[in-house]
Design a protein around this motif. Structure first.
Motif, short mmCIF file in Angstrom:
data_model
loop_
_atom_site.label_atom_id
_atom_site.label_comp_id
_atom_site.label_asym_id
_atom_site.label_seq_id
_atom_site.Cartn_x
_atom_site.Cartn_y
_atom_site.Cartn_z
N VAL A 1 0.73 -1.21 0.06
CA VAL A 1 0.04 -0.03 -0.03
C VAL A 1 0.86 1.20 -0.15
O VAL A 1 1.63 1.44 0.94
CB VAL A 1 -1.06 -0.08 1.09
CG1 VAL A 1 -1.61 1.29 1.08
CG2 VAL A 1 -1.75 -1.28 1.17
N PRO A 2 0.96 2.03 -1.04
CA PRO A 2 1.83 2.97 -1.20
C PRO A 2 2.00 3.97 -0.02
O PRO A 2 3.01 4.40 0.50
CB PRO A 2 1.48 3.84 -2.62
CG PRO A 2 0.86 2.56 -3.36
CD PRO A 2 0.21 1.85 -2.29
N PRO A 3 0.83 4.39 0.55
CA PRO A 3 1.08 5.49 1.59
C PRO A 3 1.81 4.72 2.89
O PRO A 3 2.34 5.41 3.83
CB PRO A 3 -0.64 5.68 2.10
CG PRO A 3 -1.29 5.35 0.84
CD PRO A 3 -0.53 4.32 0.08
N VAL A 4 1.31 3.50 2.99
CA VAL A 4 2.07 2.84 4.13
C VAL A 4 3.83 2.69 3.89
O VAL A 4 4.58 3.35 4.98
CB VAL A 4 1.70 1.47 4.37
CG1 VAL A 4 2.45 0.50 5.54
CG2 VAL A 4 0.13 1.28 4.76
N GLU A 5 4.06 2.31 2.80
CA GLU A 5 5.77 2.50 2.40
C GLU A 5 6.01 4.02 2.45
O GLU A 5 7.20 4.02 3.10
CB GLU A 5 5.80 2.15 0.94
CG GLU A 5 7.25 1.92 0.47
CD GLU A 5 7.54 1.70 -0.96
OE1 GLU A 5 8.66 2.05 -1.52
OE2 GLU A 5 6.48 1.46 -1.49
N TRP A 6 5.34 4.90 1.97
CA TRP A 6 5.83 6.30 2.11
C TRP A 6 5.92 6.83 3.48
O TRP A 6 6.84 7.34 3.92
CB TRP A 6 4.53 7.22 1.32
CG TRP A 6 4.79 7.13 -0.09
CD1 TRP A 6 5.68 6.32 -0.74
CD2 TRP A 6 3.44 7.13 -1.05
NE1 TRP A 6 5.03 6.39 -2.18
CE2 TRP A 6 3.71 6.80 -2.09
CE3 TRP A 6 2.41 7.74 -0.67
CZ2 TRP A 6 2.79 6.81 -3.31
CZ3 TRP A 6 1.31 8.21 -1.81
CH2 TRP A 6 1.61 7.74 -3.05
N GLY A 7 5.12 6.31 4.43
CA GLY A 7 5.14 6.77 5.64
C GLY A 7 6.23 6.03 6.29
O GLY A 7 6.90 6.72 7.21
#
Length: 323
Positions: A180-186
């Protein structure tokens, strides 16, 4: 004291007798990477009094949060001393900032990409120069992943690697939240606040790991991630690797499960490929864990002789072959 190497500066830091073993510690300064401050410690073990009769060279690569003591305890116990007493010429590498290797200037940015592209080839060149033989390689956990990266990226080949053995090493376990991109970015934003991960605080081992490794791992396991860097796909490159290969997993390894270790083995193009899963169902005394597969009483009796047999024969003992 300067060594006789004609490749790059190498200092012989110490030459000691440790009971029935000889221990020479070298510090290599290959100057082949974007960070010229990198220095790598390399410990050579042999039988005391028989230094002129050294056998086949074997290079041991430790995993994350670790150092040479994974292979070689102060009391002279470990797979390193076992192989040295069995007549092998044992070389124990320590990655940047681990054990006797000092932290380099850009320690925070260190990655497997740097180890595989620059450090392992330098170690290989020095060992080949000193022994006039092609060494066997054995890596545990991140050490095995680094060796796979160097082979898949074609930074090491059959002129530097006689065989490879990977213990508890895999890249296929899926961490779904990281897809999940937002999780990776976070995760990236959080990790970038730190210079290193503390092995003692995380209860993972005696050494710290540079944050660059963690950020690199996030990229591998992200939505469109791959085992490689911006220039090369190491996973795809493994298909072209033909060196004899042994992969070892363990039933009790929750960190790097046996099925994923086997998947890494199957990606290689080697004609000689052997897999062992250490567990009671396969006739072993214990359902080994991630560390116990190489550091335990059972490992001394069951796994170390298996390693010695592989290095001599490039095949498993009769009765251990697993389909």
């Amino acid at each position: 004291m300067q060594s006789s190497s004609e490749l790059f500066p190498v200092a012989l830091m110490s030459a000691e007798l440790r009971g029935d073993l000889s221990e020479d510690v070298y510090r290599l300064k290959p100057g082949n990477s974007t960070d010229p401050s990198v220095e790598l410690a390399l410990t050579r073990l042999g039988r005391s009094g028989q230094e002129a009769k050294r056998g086949v060279p074997v290079i041991l690569l430790h995993g994350s949060f670790s150092n040479r003591r994974f292979w070689y305890s102060p009391k002279g116990i470990g797979l390193g001393p076992y192989l040295a007493r069995a007549g092998f010429d044992v070389w124990i590498a320590e990655m940047r900032g681990h054990g006797l290797s000092p932290r380099n200037l850009n320690y925070r940015q260190n990655r497997v990409a740097d180890y595989g592209r620059y450090d392992l080839p330098a170690i290989a060149a020095f060992v080949c120069e000193q022994t006039a033989q092609i060494p066997h390689w054995l890596g545990h956990s991140l050490g095995g992943i680094t060796l796979a990266a160097a082979l898949g990226g074609h930074y090491l080949g059959e002129n530097e690697v006689a065989s490879a053995a990977l213990f508890g090493s895999q890249i296929s376990r899926v961490y779904w939240p990281l897809k999940v991109p937002p999780v990776e970015w976070g995760g990236r934003l959080l990790l970038k606040r730190f210079a290193a991960l503390s092995g003692s605080r995380l209860k993972r081992g005696p050494e710290d790991e540079p944050i660059g490794l963690a950020l690199e791992s996030l990229r591998w396991h992200g939505l469109f991630g791959r085992f490689g860097d911006s220039e090369r796909d190491w996973w795809a490159g493994l298909v072209e690797v033909g060196v004899p290969l042994l992969a070892v997993g363990a039933v009790g390894d929750q960190q790097d499960p046996a099925w994923a270790c086997r998947k890494l083995l199957e990606q290689f193009g080697s004609q000689t490929r052997e897999f062992v899963c250490l567990g009671k169902k396969n006739g072993f005394a214990d359902d080994y864990g991630h560390v116990e597969m190489l550091v335990s009483k059972h490992a001394q009796r069951e796994v170390w002789p298996l390693v010695g047999h592989w290095l001599r024969q490039l095949q498993l003992p009769v009765g251990l072959k697993q389909s």
